[in-house]
Design an enzyme around this catalytic site. Structure first.
Site, PDB file in Angstrom:
ATOM      1  N   CYS A 158       0.856  -1.184   0.000  1.00 25.49           N
ATOM      2  CA  CYS A 158       0.000   0.000   0.000  1.00 25.49           C
ATOM      3  C   CYS A 158       0.894   1.236   0.000  1.00 25.49           C
ATOM      4  O   CYS A 158       2.079   1.138  -0.324  1.00 25.49           O
ATOM      5  CB  CYS A 158      -0.997  -0.013   1.160  1.00 25.49           C
ATOM      6  SG  CYS A 158      -0.314   0.268   2.806  1.00 25.49           S
TER       7      CYS A 158
ATOM      8  N   ASN B  26       2.338   1.639   4.318  1.00 19.79           N
ATOM      9  CA  ASN B  26       2.581   0.383   5.029  1.00 19.79           C
ATOM     10  C   ASN B  26       2.268   0.483   6.520  1.00 19.79           C
ATOM     11  O   ASN B  26       2.951  -0.090   7.353  1.00 19.79           O
ATOM     12  CB  ASN B  26       4.015  -0.111   4.804  1.00 19.79           C
ATOM     13  CG  ASN B  26       4.250  -1.554   5.243  1.00 19.79           C
ATOM     14  OD1 ASN B  26       5.323  -1.884   5.735  1.00 19.79           O
ATOM     15  ND2 ASN B  26       3.278  -2.423   5.080  1.00 19.79           N
TER      16      ASN B  26
ATOM     17  N   CYS C 200      -1.508   0.885   7.309  1.00 16.43           N
ATOM     18  CA  CYS C 200      -2.948   0.601   7.422  1.00 16.43           C
ATOM     19  C   CYS C 200      -3.352  -0.652   6.645  1.00 16.43           C
ATOM     20  O   CYS C 200      -3.550  -1.710   7.222  1.00 16.43           O
ATOM     21  CB  CYS C 200      -3.779   1.796   6.939  1.00 16.43           C
ATOM     22  SG  CYS C 200      -3.628   3.286   7.950  1.00 16.43           S
ATOM     23  N   ARG C 201      -3.481  -0.521   5.333  1.00 15.99           N
ATOM     24  CA  ARG C 201      -4.058  -1.596   4.523  1.00 15.99           C
ATOM     25  C   ARG C 201      -3.144  -2.801   4.355  1.00 15.99           C
ATOM     26  O   ARG C 201      -3.564  -3.943   4.583  1.00 15.99           O
ATOM     27  CB  ARG C 201      -4.458  -1.063   3.143  1.00 15.99           C
ATOM     28  CG  ARG C 201      -5.526   0.013   3.210  1.00 15.99           C
ATOM     29  CD  ARG C 201      -5.748   0.664   1.879  1.00 15.99           C
ATOM     30  NE  ARG C 201      -4.576   1.453   1.503  1.00 15.99           N
ATOM     31  CZ  ARG C 201      -4.395   2.017   0.323  1.00 15.99           C
ATOM     32  NH1 ARG C 201      -5.302   1.857  -0.633  1.00 15.99           N
ATOM     33  NH2 ARG C 201      -3.331   2.734   0.073  1.00 15.99           N
ATOM     34  N   SER C 202      -1.917  -2.584   3.922  1.00 17.72           N
ATOM     35  CA  SER C 202      -1.056  -3.746   3.660  1.00 17.72           C
ATOM     36  C   SER C 202      -0.669  -4.502   4.935  1.00 17.72           C
ATOM     37  O   SER C 202      -0.657  -5.731   4.921  1.00 17.72           O
ATOM     38  CB  SER C 202       0.167  -3.371   2.822  1.00 17.72           C
ATOM     39  OG  SER C 202       0.970  -2.398   3.438  1.00 17.72           O
TER      40      SER C 202
ATOM     41  N   ASP D 294      -8.418   3.732   1.589  1.00 17.91           N
ATOM     42  CA  ASP D 294      -7.342   3.951   2.562  1.00 17.91           C
ATOM     43  C   ASP D 294      -7.940   4.500   3.855  1.00 17.91           C
ATOM     44  O   ASP D 294      -8.364   5.659   3.915  1.00 17.91           O
ATOM     45  CB  ASP D 294      -6.319   4.919   1.992  1.00 17.91           C
ATOM     46  CG  ASP D 294      -5.050   4.983   2.829  1.00 17.91           C
ATOM     47  OD1 ASP D 294      -5.081   4.574   4.013  1.00 17.91           O
ATOM     48  OD2 ASP D 294      -4.031   5.443   2.305  1.00 17.91           O
TER      49      ASP D 294
END
Length: 156
Positions: free
Chosen positions: A10, A13, A15-17, A127
């Site tokens: 993401c 690095n 939140c999402r990934s 995001d």
């Protein structure tokens, strides 16, 4: 099954990934595949290198009792093309940024995460750093990670 390495990417690095990495690692463990499938995450940007996942990501993972122990943000590197069998980008911008790195043309399993969820009306995993909707991201990530793991197992 030969050892498979999966990388989630993401922007920062945090939140999402890392959420996808933790969820995927949890699923891999539940299926007893810890020795066959390794996972990691990275960001295309360098703002958060060395930081733990965002408090919202940690909170949602705590809610679902999914470990994020030892996870620290890092930046994507061209060496990742050689180290990972699957590179899974959380949005179109991340995919574009990764594809602009020399060496990407030789990588065959680079996908956009939402391609795992064709029934959704989203092209990108939103995001939560900007939206604050960590629960929605968890819903997408948890479903997509199951599908990715199923695909990997069926292709092995």
């Amino acid at each position: 099954m030969k050892q498979i390495h999966v990388l989630f990417v993401c922007l920062g690095n945090i939140c999402r990934s890392p959420m996808a990495e933790a969820v995927f690692r949890h699923l891999v463990h539940e299926r007893g595949l810890d020795q066959q499938i390794m996972t990691d995450s990275a960001g295309t940007g360098d703002w958060h290198i060395g930081k733990q996942p965002h408090e919202g990501t940690r909170g949602i993972l705590d809610t679902y009792q999914i470990s994020y122990e030892g996870m620290k943000a890092r930046q994507f590197s061209d060496h990742d093309f050689n180290g990972f069998d699957y590179i899974v980008c959380m949005d179109n911008n991340n995919l574009r940024d990764v594809k602009n790195i020399p060496g990407s043309q030789q990588h065959s399993h680079m996908i956009r995460f939402m391609d795992l969820l064709p029934e959704e009306n989203e092209e990108n995993v939103p995001d939560p750093y900007y939206t604050g909707n960590f629960e929605e991201v968890y819903r997408l990530v948890s479903t997509g990670c199951v599908r990715l793991l199923d695909q990997i197992q069926h292709s092995a």
